[in-house]
Design a protein around this motif. Structure first.
Motif, mmCIF file in Angstrom:
data_model
loop_
_atom_site.group_PDB
_atom_site.id
_atom_site.type_symbol
_atom_site.label_atom_id
_atom_site.label_comp_id
_atom_site.label_asym_id
_atom_site.label_seq_id
_atom_site.Cartn_x
_atom_site.Cartn_y
_atom_site.Cartn_z
ATOM 1 N N ILE A 265 0.839 -1.213 0.000
ATOM 2 C CA ILE A 265 0.000 0.000 0.000
ATOM 3 C C ILE A 265 0.867 1.254 0.000
ATOM 4 O O ILE A 265 0.553 2.249 -0.675
ATOM 5 C CB ILE A 265 -0.948 -0.004 1.217
ATOM 6 C CG1 ILE A 265 -2.038 -1.070 1.050
ATOM 7 C CG2 ILE A 265 -1.598 1.364 1.402
ATOM 8 C CD1 ILE A 265 -2.956 -1.205 2.240
ATOM 9 N N LEU A 266 1.968 1.226 0.743
ATOM 10 C CA LEU A 266 2.871 2.382 0.770
ATOM 11 C C LEU A 266 3.421 2.678 -0.621
ATOM 12 O O LEU A 266 3.514 3.844 -1.035
ATOM 13 C CB LEU A 266 4.017 2.121 1.754
ATOM 14 C CG LEU A 266 3.629 2.095 3.244
ATOM 15 C CD1 LEU A 266 4.834 1.716 4.101
ATOM 16 C CD2 LEU A 266 3.071 3.444 3.680
ATOM 17 N N PHE A 267 3.767 1.627 -1.362
ATOM 18 C CA PHE A 267 4.231 1.823 -2.734
ATOM 19 C C PHE A 267 3.110 2.351 -3.615
ATOM 20 O O PHE A 267 3.339 3.193 -4.499
ATOM 21 C CB PHE A 267 4.774 0.502 -3.302
ATOM 22 C CG PHE A 267 6.218 0.269 -3.001
ATOM 23 C CD1 PHE A 267 7.205 0.880 -3.764
ATOM 24 C CD2 PHE A 267 6.597 -0.542 -1.939
ATOM 25 C CE1 PHE A 267 8.552 0.673 -3.485
ATOM 26 C CE2 PHE A 267 7.941 -0.752 -1.643
ATOM 27 C CZ PHE A 267 8.918 -0.146 -2.414
ATOM 28 N N GLY A 268 1.887 1.872 -3.392
ATOM 29 C CA GLY A 268 0.743 2.345 -4.165
ATOM 30 C C GLY A 268 0.513 3.834 -3.982
ATOM 31 O O GLY A 268 0.248 4.570 -4.943
ATOM 32 N N ILE A 269 0.629 4.296 -2.751
ATOM 33 C CA ILE A 269 0.470 5.723 -2.460
ATOM 34 C C ILE A 269 1.576 6.533 -3.139
ATOM 35 O O ILE A 269 1.329 7.609 -3.703
ATOM 36 C CB ILE A 269 0.486 5.962 -0.932
ATOM 37 C CG1 ILE A 269 -0.761 5.320 -0.290
ATOM 38 C CG2 ILE A 269 0.537 7.454 -0.618
ATOM 39 C CD1 ILE A 269 -0.764 5.370 1.225
ATOM 40 N N LEU A 270 2.781 6.011 -3.120
ATOM 41 C CA LEU A 270 3.908 6.696 -3.764
ATOM 42 C C LEU A 270 3.676 6.839 -5.262
ATOM 43 O O LEU A 270 3.844 7.936 -5.827
ATOM 44 C CB LEU A 270 5.207 5.918 -3.500
ATOM 45 C CG LEU A 270 6.457 6.417 -4.222
ATOM 46 C CD1 LEU A 270 6.805 7.849 -3.777
ATOM 47 C CD2 LEU A 270 7.642 5.487 -3.972
ATOM 48 N N PHE A 271 3.293 5.759 -5.927
ATOM 49 C CA PHE A 271 3.049 5.805 -7.368
ATOM 50 C C PHE A 271 1.902 6.758 -7.714
ATOM 51 O O PHE A 271 1.956 7.462 -8.723
ATOM 52 C CB PHE A 271 2.736 4.404 -7.895
ATOM 53 C CG PHE A 271 3.920 3.486 -7.927
ATOM 54 C CD1 PHE A 271 5.176 3.954 -8.281
ATOM 55 C CD2 PHE A 271 3.794 2.145 -7.596
ATOM 56 C CE1 PHE A 271 6.282 3.120 -8.314
ATOM 57 C CE2 PHE A 271 4.883 1.291 -7.624
ATOM 58 C CZ PHE A 271 6.133 1.781 -7.980
ATOM 59 N N LEU A 276 -0.174 11.932 -10.099
ATOM 60 C CA LEU A 276 -0.841 13.225 -9.923
ATOM 61 C C LEU A 276 0.116 14.386 -10.190
ATOM 62 O O LEU A 276 -0.281 15.428 -10.724
ATOM 63 C CB LEU A 276 -1.405 13.328 -8.495
ATOM 64 C CG LEU A 276 -2.565 12.384 -8.177
ATOM 65 C CD1 LEU A 276 -2.963 12.509 -6.707
ATOM 66 C CD2 LEU A 276 -3.767 12.660 -9.078
ATOM 67 N N ALA A 277 1.385 14.203 -9.822
ATOM 68 C CA ALA A 277 2.372 15.268 -10.032
ATOM 69 C C ALA A 277 2.717 15.444 -11.506
ATOM 70 O O ALA A 277 3.098 16.540 -11.935
ATOM 71 C CB ALA A 277 3.637 14.971 -9.226
ATOM 72 N N THR A 278 2.595 14.386 -12.303
ATOM 73 C CA THR A 278 2.934 14.445 -13.731
ATOM 74 C C THR A 278 1.702 14.284 -14.617
ATOM 75 O O THR A 278 1.803 13.808 -15.745
ATOM 76 C CB THR A 278 3.962 13.342 -14.080
ATOM 77 O OG1 THR A 278 3.373 12.049 -13.805
ATOM 78 C CG2 THR A 278 5.218 13.490 -13.258
ATOM 79 N N GLN A 279 0.549 14.666 -14.083
ATOM 80 C CA GLN A 279 -0.723 14.450 -14.777
ATOM 81 C C GLN A 279 -0.761 15.025 -16.186
ATOM 82 O O GLN A 279 -1.346 14.451 -17.106
ATOM 83 C CB GLN A 279 -1.856 15.062 -13.937
ATOM 84 C CG GLN A 279 -3.249 14.699 -14.417
ATOM 85 C CD GLN A 279 -4.302 15.139 -13.418
ATOM 86 O OE1 GLN A 279 -3.989 15.571 -12.307
ATOM 87 N NE2 GLN A 279 -5.568 15.044 -13.796
ATOM 88 N N ARG A 280 -0.100 16.146 -16.396
ATOM 89 C CA ARG A 280 -0.111 16.792 -17.705
ATOM 90 C C ARG A 280 1.024 16.326 -18.620
ATOM 91 O O ARG A 280 1.063 16.698 -19.795
ATOM 92 C CB ARG A 280 -0.025 18.314 -17.535
ATOM 93 C CG ARG A 280 -1.205 18.916 -16.778
ATOM 94 C CD ARG A 280 -1.003 20.418 -16.592
ATOM 95 N NE ARG A 280 -2.101 21.012 -15.857
ATOM 96 C CZ ARG A 280 -3.214 21.473 -16.413
ATOM 97 N NH1 ARG A 280 -3.346 21.433 -17.738
ATOM 98 N NH2 ARG A 280 -4.178 21.999 -15.683
ATOM 99 N N VAL A 308 -3.938 2.956 -5.969
ATOM 100 C CA VAL A 308 -3.984 2.757 -4.516
ATOM 101 C C VAL A 308 -4.803 1.520 -4.165
ATOM 102 O O VAL A 308 -4.393 0.680 -3.360
ATOM 103 C CB VAL A 308 -4.571 3.996 -3.806
ATOM 104 C CG1 VAL A 308 -4.770 3.704 -2.321
ATOM 105 C CG2 VAL A 308 -3.652 5.191 -3.978
ATOM 106 N N VAL A 309 -5.991 1.389 -4.788
ATOM 107 C CA VAL A 309 -6.858 0.233 -4.513
ATOM 108 C C VAL A 309 -6.188 -1.067 -4.956
ATOM 109 O O VAL A 309 -6.206 -2.073 -4.253
ATOM 110 C CB VAL A 309 -8.218 0.393 -5.227
ATOM 111 C CG1 VAL A 309 -9.063 -0.862 -5.054
ATOM 112 C CG2 VAL A 309 -8.966 1.608 -4.676
ATOM 113 N N SER A 310 -5.562 -1.035 -6.132
ATOM 114 C CA SER A 310 -4.910 -2.238 -6.669
ATOM 115 C C SER A 310 -3.673 -2.632 -5.880
ATOM 116 O O SER A 310 -3.206 -3.769 -5.998
ATOM 117 C CB SER A 310 -4.518 -2.008 -8.131
ATOM 118 O OG SER A 310 -5.652 -1.762 -8.926
#
Length: 393
Positions: A265-271, A276-280, A308-310
């Motif tokens: 889960i911690l890795f999921g949050i990081l990814f 979100l930071a590179t959304q554009r 996050v869910v996955s």
């Protein structure tokens, strides 16, 4: 209500076992988990990157090419991968438990049986590749995209037989915690694919179908690429649970699940934060079309939530390691095809939400599946599972 002496002894035994496990701490369990999850994740990253690199190169050839290859990777290869993985994954549980109970003589027998099953399954799935074009047209896909996708799918038929050999061997090595062999082979395959790509001179009912296919395929490939870390922990917890149950250590099996889930889960949050930071910007890796970039950028929030869910995939590994494959299959089918798919289709076609509607259905199905498996995990009697396993062997 008076408690029976047997119940008190079982409770005391469980508490003592739990205390002993926790005394060893997260560090020791994490080391064991990472010794499997690390190379397994790396192998998954490398293997998946072959298709990832292909899509990135094809995306710069044109919209039709990107859409065609995306459809094949998403629909055809994804469907076939699921079938072959399912047919070969029984070996993961059987070999993992055989190692735990030290019945090493059964490993070769299980491998031979699995190779026969996956080989026969591969032969039965060939028509899907051969008739990709008419199947896509039957599903109302764009005619030009369907024709090109059909041509491309015939060239990747050898992939079927690679799966038939790869999965049984991978699960056999994985059950013995020998992961680096597959990782090394995968690296060589990826390097060869990149060299070939550089040297060369997986929707029709939705408006702007090519844009829709391109957008959803880019997000799906990114989601699957980040999922490779969770899949590594899926493999690790499957091995650890099957080994520990086979060795008669139910509390250790439970502790392994907890460590794997929290780490994943911690890795999921990081990814998700990276997306979100590179959304554009991340859509530019695949296409220079402003419409594709704009539509894919809008999917950023949905993609981040799905990642996050996955990331709770290790709970699936717990179910596999315990041998609950039929239950997992029922839950997955119900969550995705009975719950998630109708929601996605309604949002996309009836309410005109577009690709974000389809993705919302996938996210809803994934969320329900994860909650269901977590509920089952929390209610699991690990000592009962150990007793069942000992009876079987």
């Amino acid at each position: 209500m008076e408690e029976k002496p047997g119940d008190m002894m079982q409770l005391r035994s469980g508490l003592l076992g739990r205390q002993k496990i926790e005394e060893k701490g997260w560090i020791d369990e994490s080391k064991k988990m990472w010794s499997i999850a690390g190379p397994a994740s790396l192998a998954q990253v490398v293997e998946f990157s072959i298709g990832f690199v292909t899509l990135a190169f094809v995306g710069h050839l044109g919209e039709v090419e990107l859409a065609a290859v995306s459809l094949v990777q998403t629909l055809v290869e994804g469907l076939v991968y699921g079938f072959m993985l399912g047919m070969g994954s029984a070996l993961e549980t059987l070999c993992g438990q055989a190692v735990g109970t030290r019945h090493f003589n059964m490993l070769g027998i299980y491998l031979q049986r699995s190779l026969i099953i996956t080989g026969a399954t591969a032969c039965l799935l060939i028509p899907i590749y051969v008739f990709t074009s008419p199947l896509l047209k039957l599903l109302k896909q764009n005619e030009n995209i369907s024709e090109l996708a059909g041509e491309y799918s015939k060239w990747v038929i050898p992939q079927l037989f690679a799966y038939a050999i790869n999965f049984p061997i991978q699960f056999l090595l994985q059950a013995q915690s020998k992961i680096w062999v597959m990782t090394t082979i995968s690296k060589v395959a990826l390097l060869g694919d990149m060299v070939l790509q550089c040297s060369d001179p997986h929707s029709g009912l939705v408006k702007e179908s090519r844009i829709a296919v391109d957008s959803i395929s880019i997000c799906m490939n990114l989601e699957l690429w980040t999922l490779t870390i969770s899949v590594g922990f899926f493999a690790a917890v499957s091995v650890r649970v099957s080994n520990e149950l086979g060795a008669g250590n139910p509390e250790a099996a439970k502790f392994s699940v907890e460590v794997a889930i929290i780490t994943s889960i911690l890795f999921g949050i990081l990814f998700s934060c990276v997306i979100l930071a590179t959304q554009r910007d991340f859509p530019k890796l695949f296409s220079q079309n402003p419409q594709v970039i704009k539509e894919t950028s809008k999917m950023g929030y949905f993609l981040a939530a799905t990642i996050v869910v996955s990331s709770i995939q290790p709970v699936h590994g717990m179910a596999v390691g315990a041998g609950w494959r039929f239950l997992v299959a029922l839950i997955s089918t119900g969550c995705y095809y009975i719950f998630g798919l109708p929601i996605g289709a309604s949002l996309c076609y009836k309410f005109n939400v577009g690709v974000r509607g389809i993705w919302s259905g996938v996210l809803a199905g994934c969320l329900l599946q994860t909650i269901s498996l977590l509920f089952i995990m929390l209610r699991t009697d690990w000592r009962k599972e150990e007793s069942i396993l000992n009876f079987i062997h």
